[in-house]
Design a protein around this motif. Structure first.
Motif, PDB file in Angstrom:
ATOM      1  N   THR A  29       0.856  -1.178   0.000  1.00 25.38           N
ATOM      2  CA  THR A  29       0.000   0.000   0.000  1.00 25.38           C
ATOM      3  C   THR A  29       0.892   1.226   0.000  1.00 25.38           C
ATOM      4  N   GLY A  30       0.333   2.352  -0.450  1.00 26.14           N
ATOM      5  CA  GLY A  30       1.106   3.581  -0.375  1.00 26.14           C
ATOM      6  C   GLY A  30       1.318   4.274  -1.699  1.00 26.14           C
ATOM      7  N   GLU A  31       2.446   4.954  -1.805  1.00 25.29           N
ATOM      8  CA  GLU A  31       2.747   5.820  -2.940  1.00 25.29           C
ATOM      9  C   GLU A  31       2.853   5.007  -4.238  1.00 25.29           C
ATOM     10  N   ARG A  32       2.074   5.430  -5.230  1.00 28.67           N
ATOM     11  CA  ARG A  32       1.904   4.625  -6.437  1.00 28.67           C
ATOM     12  C   ARG A  32       3.210   4.410  -7.209  1.00 28.67           C
ATOM     13  N   ASP A  33       4.032   5.447  -7.365  1.00 27.17           N
ATOM     14  CA  ASP A  33       5.259   5.305  -8.146  1.00 27.17           C
ATOM     15  C   ASP A  33       6.229   4.320  -7.495  1.00 27.17           C
ATOM     16  N   VAL A  34       6.334   4.391  -6.172  1.00 27.09           N
ATOM     17  CA  VAL A  34       7.211   3.460  -5.461  1.00 27.09           C
ATOM     18  C   VAL A  34       6.668   2.044  -5.582  1.00 27.09           C
ATOM     19  N   LEU A  35       5.362   1.900  -5.392  1.00 24.54           N
ATOM     20  CA  LEU A  35       4.738   0.583  -5.471  1.00 24.54           C
ATOM     21  C   LEU A  35       4.963  -0.044  -6.840  1.00 24.54           C
ATOM     22  N   ARG A  36       4.776   0.753  -7.895  1.00 20.74           N
ATOM     23  CA  ARG A  36       4.962   0.250  -9.256  1.00 20.74           C
ATOM     24  C   ARG A  36       6.392  -0.247  -9.480  1.00 20.74           C
ATOM     25  N   GLU A  37       7.339   0.539  -8.997  1.00 21.01           N
ATOM     26  CA  GLU A  37       8.746   0.192  -9.211  1.00 21.01           C
ATOM     27  C   GLU A  37       9.134  -1.062  -8.433  1.00 21.01           C
ATOM     28  N   VAL A  38       8.620  -1.190  -7.210  1.00 20.81           N
ATOM     29  CA  VAL A  38       8.912  -2.388  -6.416  1.00 20.81           C
ATOM     30  C   VAL A  38       8.311  -3.620  -7.085  1.00 20.81           C
ATOM     31  N   ARG A  39       7.058  -3.511  -7.503  1.00 21.54           N
ATOM     32  CA  ARG A  39       6.400  -4.653  -8.130  1.00 21.54           C
ATOM     33  C   ARG A  39       7.136  -5.094  -9.395  1.00 21.54           C
ATOM     34  N   ALA A  40       7.674  -4.141 -10.139  1.00 27.04           N
ATOM     35  CA  ALA A  40       8.383  -4.475 -11.373  1.00 27.04           C
ATOM     36  C   ALA A  40       9.646  -5.287 -11.097  1.00 27.04           C
ATOM     37  N   GLN A  41      10.168  -5.193  -9.879  1.00 32.59           N
ATOM     38  CA  GLN A  41      11.411  -5.885  -9.551  1.00 32.59           C
ATOM     39  C   GLN A  41      11.194  -7.208  -8.818  1.00 32.59           C
ATOM     40  N   LEU A  42       9.935  -7.585  -8.610  1.00 36.44           N
ATOM     41  CA  LEU A  42       9.643  -8.819  -7.883  1.00 36.44           C
ATOM     42  C   LEU A  42       8.898  -9.813  -8.767  1.00 36.44           C
ATOM     43  N   ARG A  43       9.006 -11.080  -8.427  1.00 38.97           N
ATOM     44  CA  ARG A  43       8.330 -12.144  -9.166  1.00 38.97           C
ATOM     45  C   ARG A  43       7.501 -13.014  -8.228  1.00 38.97           C
ATOM     46  N   TYR A  44       6.902 -12.373  -7.239  1.00 40.49           N
ATOM     47  CA  TYR A  44       6.013 -13.069  -6.315  1.00 40.49           C
ATOM     48  C   TYR A  44       4.585 -12.562  -6.531  1.00 40.49           C
ATOM     49  N   PRO A  45       3.571 -13.342  -6.165  1.00 39.56           N
ATOM     50  CA  PRO A  45       2.197 -12.815  -6.207  1.00 39.56           C
ATOM     51  C   PRO A  45       2.130 -11.510  -5.425  1.00 39.56           C
ATOM     52  N   PHE A  46       1.668 -10.455  -6.073  1.00 39.67           N
ATOM     53  CA  PHE A  46       1.772  -9.100  -5.525  1.00 39.67           C
ATOM     54  C   PHE A  46       0.391  -8.454  -5.571  1.00 39.67           C
ATOM     55  N   TYR A  47      -0.093  -7.992  -4.417  1.00 35.61           N
ATOM     56  CA  TYR A  47      -1.436  -7.434  -4.335  1.00 35.61           C
ATOM     57  C   TYR A  47      -1.389  -6.037  -3.715  1.00 35.61           C
TER      58      TYR A  47
END
Length: 240
Positions: A90-108
């Protein structure tokens, strides 16, 4: 903290044990702000650790992108050390997007006043089914023509690539008002009571409404899928 299986000391709480190949965390909750991120580690609905990652945003726009990527990379590295089954953020959209792009786990992505408590309360809920199928397999319905031709199909590929999308049913193409933007754009609308959403494709003054069948079974879960799809459209450059 020690490994729950072999008692080997862990560098950080919840780290995956490389000695006996045992997980010591199953869920990560990320609370992401632009300058600070809190990483909470859970195992079987119990908090086993916290870690805070900080950064100083760069005033220069050219350097800001690298700084944001590095900040997200530090967060992602901490998640990878745990090898969790799923990640909630949860939280700041730009940070969340960048973190999700670097992970390969189910992300919600979640929205709650107390994200950790929210995740713990929902741990008993069954996970959404994952659909592994091609765009052609997910595309159905009597209207096979897509707005924008190849560009329209590119948008559908972004949506069809989501693991919780089962089927995309194109609708008829209708003439709308005057369009000021060039190129095909997409937007996913609010979920209905069954968890399904609609993808609005716009190309100039033409509009096509496409039904998207998801594996969600209620409005709340459908909204989570909708948020993910709209984020994916933004990342791909197709957002309205």
């Amino acid at each position: 903290m020690e490994c729950r299986q072999c008692a080997t000391p862990l560098d950080r709480p919840g780290d995956y044990c490389l000695v006996c190949q045992t997980e010591n965390a199953d869920t990560i909750v990320l609370e992401l702000q632009r300058e600070r991120a809190r990483v909470t580690v859970l195992f079987e609905e119990t908090v086993v650790g916290h870690r805070t990652v900080t950064t100083t945003p760069e005033p220069d726009k050219e350097q800001e992108r690298s700084e944001l990527r590095y900040f997200a990379g530090q967060i992602a590295d901490d998640v990878r050390r745990k090898r969790p089954e799923e990640v909630y953020a949860t939280g700041e959209r730009d940070v969340l997007r960048e973190v999700r792009a670097q992970l390969r786990y189910p992300f919600y992505r979640i929205a709650a006043e107390d994200p950790v408590e929210h995740v713990i309360e929902r741990k008993g809920d069954p996970p959404l089914d994952v659909v592994e199928a091609s765009v052609a397999e997910k595309l159905g319905g009597s209207h096979s023509t897509l707005i924008g031709g190849r560009a329209g199909r590119d948008v559908l590929e972004v949506v069809a690539g989501h693991p919780h999308v089962k089927k995309i049913i194109p609708g008829p193409i209708e003439a709308g008002g005057s369009g000021s933007r060039t190129g095909v754009r997409g937007k996913v609308t609010r979920a209905d009571d069954t968890g399904n959403v609609r993808l609005l494709l716009r190309d100039g003054s033409s509009v096509q409404e496409n039904r998207v069948v998801t594996t969600a079974n209620n409005r709340e879960l459908g909204e989570r899928v909708r948020d993910d799809l709209n984020d994916a459209l933004v990342e791909a450059g197709f957002a309205q």
